[in-house]
Design an enzyme around this catalytic site. Structure first.
Site, short mmCIF file in Angstrom:
data_model
loop_
_atom_site.label_atom_id
_atom_site.label_comp_id
_atom_site.label_asym_id
_atom_site.label_seq_id
_atom_site.Cartn_x
_atom_site.Cartn_y
_atom_site.Cartn_z
N ASP A 8 -47.76 -48.08 87.40
CA ASP A 8 -47.72 -49.24 88.30
C ASP A 8 -47.30 -48.81 89.71
O ASP A 8 -46.66 -47.77 89.88
CB ASP A 8 -46.71 -50.27 87.80
N1 URA Z 1 -45.36 -49.24 81.52
C1 URA Z 1 -45.24 -50.07 82.56
O1 URA Z 1 -44.87 -51.23 82.41
N2 URA Z 1 -45.54 -49.61 83.77
C2 URA Z 1 -45.93 -48.33 84.01
O2 URA Z 1 -46.16 -47.97 85.16
C3 URA Z 1 -46.05 -47.47 82.92
C4 URA Z 1 -45.76 -47.94 81.67
#
Ligand code: URA
Length: 226
Positions: free
Chosen positions: A98
């Protein structure tokens, strides 16, 4: 090959060739349709021997604020962090983190390996360091480890290592959208910081500052194979 190596547009590299700046083995090549043998030919451009790598494997310590997309109208992308000499047009990320997640991300142009690694049948482990609001307890740990219903599907078994009441490591084998955040949210814990520290058998190189990257060595490339 020359345009892939960032010597210019197709038109520009044609001129470089026509002007006699490219030597293959002992011969200057003027024909821009000449097919090189990537394995055995020695290629000189402006008299300099060049090293052509078909595949490149980078480990980056992703900082917050960057998205894992090839193009984004609003945010900088992780590819903006790649120097021109390492850049190839066909680079992509192995899975996504993310925008606000930090840590280990593999960037490569080896699609076959990516396909193997990301295939659900291989169960490649991903380990995250997580900080959260709310207090974790044994009941929540057990739910996180044994499977949680997100978007109508039960998550596979996970491993949770509590550090203290507000932080833990979690190891998961899937890569559903926002998976860690959703898993924690379902036990009333709000993720405030997330960092990936392991991907398969590879660990984040602690010498890499946020935004820095390096090439994987031969041994690490082998380790990456499931
Ligand atoms: N899980 C998440 O919620 N975000 C990420 O970036 C990776 C795994």
């Amino acid at each position: 090959m020359l345009s892939e190596l960032n010597y210019g547009s197709r038109k520009e590299v044609k001129k470089i060739i026509k002007d006699g700046n490219v030597k293959i083995n002992d011969n200057i090549i003027y024909d821009d349709s000449y097919k090189v043998n990537e394995e055995s030919d020695e290629i000189y451009i402006y008299k300099k021997l060049i090293k052509y790598e078909k595949y490149i494997y980078l480990m980056i310590n992703k900082p917050k604020g960057y998205v894992c997309a090839n193009i984004d109208k609003i945010n900088p992308t992780v590819f903006d962090l790649i120097k021109i000499e390492d850049y190839k047009k066909d680079l992509f990320t192995y899975g996504r983190l993310d925008k606000d997640t930090e840590g280990l991300l593999i960037i490569s142009n080896d699609g076959k390996l990516a396909h193997e690694l990301l295939s659900p049948k291989h169960h490649v482990e991903k380990k995250y360091y997580v900080e959260f609001d709310g207090i974790i307890n044994n009941n929540k740990i057990s739910k996180l480890e044994n499977g949680i219903l997100i978007d109508g599907e039960l998550t596979k078994k996970a491993k949770l290592e509590k550090i203290n009441e507000n932080s833990a490591y979690i190891t998961i084998v899937e890569g559903k959208f926002h998976q860690v955040k959703k898993m924690f949210a379902s036990v009333e814990l709000e993720v405030t910081y997330l960092k990936r520290i392991q991907f398969g058998k590879l660990f984040l190189d602690e010498n890499l500052k946020l935004g820095e990257y390096r090439r994987l060595n031969e041994k690490e490339i082998l380790l990456l194979h499931p």
